[in-house]
Design an enzyme around this catalytic site. Structure first.
Site, PDB file in Angstrom:
ATOM      1  N   GLY A 141       0.801  -1.223   0.000  1.00 13.02           N
ATOM      2  CA  GLY A 141       0.000   0.000   0.000  1.00 13.02           C
ATOM      3  C   GLY A 141       0.826   1.263   0.000  1.00 13.02           C
ATOM      4  O   GLY A 141       0.644   2.143  -0.845  1.00 13.02           O
ATOM      5  N   ASP A 162      10.680  -7.172  -0.527  1.00  6.10           N
ATOM      6  CA  ASP A 162       9.323  -7.703  -0.437  1.00  6.10           C
ATOM      7  C   ASP A 162       9.360  -9.187  -0.803  1.00  6.10           C
ATOM      8  O   ASP A 162      10.204  -9.612  -1.595  1.00  6.10           O
ATOM      9  CB  ASP A 162       8.371  -6.963  -1.380  1.00  6.10           C
ATOM     10  N   LYS A 186       5.185  -9.315  -5.975  1.00  7.16           N
ATOM     11  CA  LYS A 186       5.087  -7.858  -5.961  1.00  7.16           C
ATOM     12  C   LYS A 186       6.410  -7.215  -6.348  1.00  7.16           C
ATOM     13  O   LYS A 186       6.441  -6.155  -6.977  1.00  7.16           O
ATOM     14  CB  LYS A 186       4.658  -7.375  -4.572  1.00  7.16           C
ATOM     15  N   ASP A 230       3.703  -3.152   7.355  1.00 13.94           N
ATOM     16  CA  ASP A 230       2.358  -3.154   7.915  1.00 13.94           C
ATOM     17  C   ASP A 230       2.265  -3.994   9.180  1.00 13.94           C
ATOM     18  O   ASP A 230       1.193  -4.471   9.535  1.00 13.94           O
ATOM     19  CB  ASP A 230       1.353  -3.676   6.880  1.00 13.94           C
ATOM     20  N   CYS A 288      -5.003  -3.751   8.776  1.00 13.42           N
ATOM     21  CA  CYS A 288      -5.851  -3.233   7.703  1.00 13.42           C
ATOM     22  C   CYS A 288      -6.730  -4.335   7.121  1.00 13.42           C
ATOM     23  O   CYS A 288      -7.826  -4.062   6.629  1.00 13.42           O
ATOM     24  CB  CYS A 288      -4.979  -2.619   6.609  1.00 13.42           C
ATOM     25  N   CYS A 440     -15.103 -14.617  13.054  1.00  6.89           N
ATOM     26  CA  CYS A 440     -14.959 -13.256  12.500  1.00  6.89           C
ATOM     27  C   CYS A 440     -14.455 -13.407  11.066  1.00  6.89           C
ATOM     28  O   CYS A 440     -14.842 -14.356  10.365  1.00  6.89           O
ATOM     29  CB  CYS A 440     -14.016 -12.412  13.366  1.00  6.89           C
TER      30      CYS A 440
END
Length: 482
Positions: A141, A162, A186, A230, A288, A440
């Site tokens: 992001g 990454d 990525k 993140d 996120c 959830c």
């Protein structure tokens, strides 16, 4: 009356109120009134001993009062108290300050002409950018806008770190990737797009996660490190590595509609540990993936990070060192808070105790302790078994602890919706003697629900592993994944 600004991550405990007016003559009185009104927020702000948690900062207007006695910090009556939990000066010597030795070709002069006619950049500045070496941790992001704009700006060498692959759910915000890239690394997708923007760019790809074993070797040859991660273990790892290597750490974080940005470990400024000495317990701050994020938000914060990196390279302007920039996209509002270097900081303080990289998974509590690992896994249930119980008509209650807007996206027939933040108010509606299964999205929030129920006398409670995402994978592919 004083008002307390509630960050997005804690609004589930204040009935989604973003601002709470309180009375009281001190900050301690104001926080006590907040807790009296919303008791469930207490555990997120204070330890059992009543001290402010180390991953929470409190500001009065724009002054950090964590080092002061909150009970003695007086209020006049119109102050704004900001609660700033962790989410995961002028530019000078840390930039590329040596005289440029490179040259620009005629093609490069044409490409960067809008930079060259800026007196603050000019030929020398563009040559500094060409010679600069920037390490970008993450191509997701935040890494997406960072990669695009650093490449376009003419930064000569970029190290990309990454190990993930492109997923369809990334494309809502990770604009460096496209639909054709789904399933690709990525690293490869981002590098291809950056080279398309600027073929002269030199990209060094590190197809790995950043670890205590490789971080110093990967980062040592770069001038600036930009944190596009993140998760908390990597944030603390990047911070400590930057402090040890004396590299500026350009920081950004995002959650739902809010973002943060600053520059850590730059010149004599503070580091990440000065702001957040310790991480929150695992699962306390939603990711996120659980909490969501406005797709545009990482673009804004990432561009701010790219701007800070370029300013450091050019040795121009005033960076965010000593300042934490807060952005609220819903209200289109920027706020700025002062941050200080902590002389007792274990990383960058006067007498540092962190002289080498540590085990950051353990530091952030990600790994279970030996005692936890020894506990039998009798508190979980597989989605396939839940489906079998439903088909048999077994007498049990399946509760869905996600938010109502998530329930609209995907649901399991027969599940009762009780959002996690509202569960304490509905305990009286559940039978402590009956069997209860909680679920959830992926299992984190439902485990909190199971723990809460057990603390309140419910004995036969289990967590559905993997949540509704695993239900879609194992039971019913027609249930959408998000």
């Amino acid at each position: 009356m004083p008002k307390i600004l509630i960050p997005t991550a804690l609004r589930q405990f204040t009935e989604q109120q973003d601002t709470v007016e309180v009375g009281g003559g001190t900050v301690g009185d104001a926080l006590a009134q907040l807790i009296a009104r919303y008791p469930n927020i207490k555990q997120n702000l204070f330890t059992e001993q009543g001290t402010l948690r180390s991953f929470v900062n409190v500001y009065v207007d724009d002054e950090d009062i964590r080092h002061l006695n909150k009970d003695a910090t007086k209020l006049e009556g119109n102050e704004t108290i900001s609660i700033v939990p962790s989410i995961a000066g002028g530019a000078g010597s840390a930039g590329v300050a040596e005289p440029p030795t490179a040259t620009l070709s005629n093609e490069e002069v044409a490409r960067y002409s809008r930079h060259l006619i800026l007196p603050e950049v000019g030929m020398n500045g563009q040559l500094k950018l060409k010679q600069a070496r920037v390490a970008l941790i993450g191509a997701g992001g935040l890494g997406a806008p960072l990669g695009l704009y650093l490449a376009a700006a003419g930064v000569g060498r970029i190290g990309l770190v990454d190990f993930d692959v492109v997923d369809a759910s990334n494309l809502q915000r990770q604009v460096i990737h496209g639909t054709k890239d789904i399933g690709r690394k990525k690293l490869d997708s981002a590098a291809e797009r950056m080279l398309d923007i600027n073929p002269a760019l030199k990209i060094e790809k590190f197809d790995t996660s950043l670890t205590s074993e490789n971080a110093l070797d990967i980062l040592k040859d770069f001038d600036i490190v930009i944190d596009g991660t993140d998760n908390f273990p990597t944030r603390y790892l990047v911070n400590d590595a930057c402090v040890l290597l004396k590299k500026p750490n350009v920081y950004g974080s995002i959650f739902r509609f809010e973002g943060q940005a600053t520059v850590f470990a730059y010149e004599d400024g503070p580091c990440y540990r000065c702001l957040y000495p310790e991480p929150p317990p695992p699962g306390l701050v939603p990711s996120c993936a659980e909490g969501g994020v406005l797709g545009i938000l990482p673009g804004i914060i990432g561009v701010i990070q790219a701007t800070e990196a370029v300013k450091i390279i050019l040795c121009k302007g005033e960076t965010l060192k000593n300042r934490l920039l807060l952005y609220d996209a819903l209200n289109m509002r920027f706020r700025e808070l002062r941050i200080r270097r902590d002389p007792n900081c274990p990383a960058c303080g006067d007498h540092p105790t962190i002289t080498k990289l540590i085990d950051y998974q353990e530091f952030c509590g990600v790994r279970p302790t030996a005692d936890q690992a020894a506990v039998p896994q009798d508190g979980v249930i597989d989605p396939v078994e839940v489906k079998a119980k439903l088909d048999r008509g077994d007498d049990f209650t399946l509760i869905d602890v996600r938010e109502p807007h998530e329930y609209q996206i995907a649901r399991i027939p027969g599940a009762v919706l009780i959002p996690l933040g509202e569960l304490p108010k509905h305990l009286g509606e559940l039978d402590p003697e009956s069997e209860i299964v909680a679920h959830c999205k992926s299992g984190g929030r439902s485990q909190k629900a199971v723990d809460l129920l057990k603390q309140n006398g419910f004995r036969n409670v289990r967590n559905m592993t993997g949540g509704i995402t695993a239900w879609s994978d194992k039971v019913d592919p027609a249930v959408p994944k998000y």
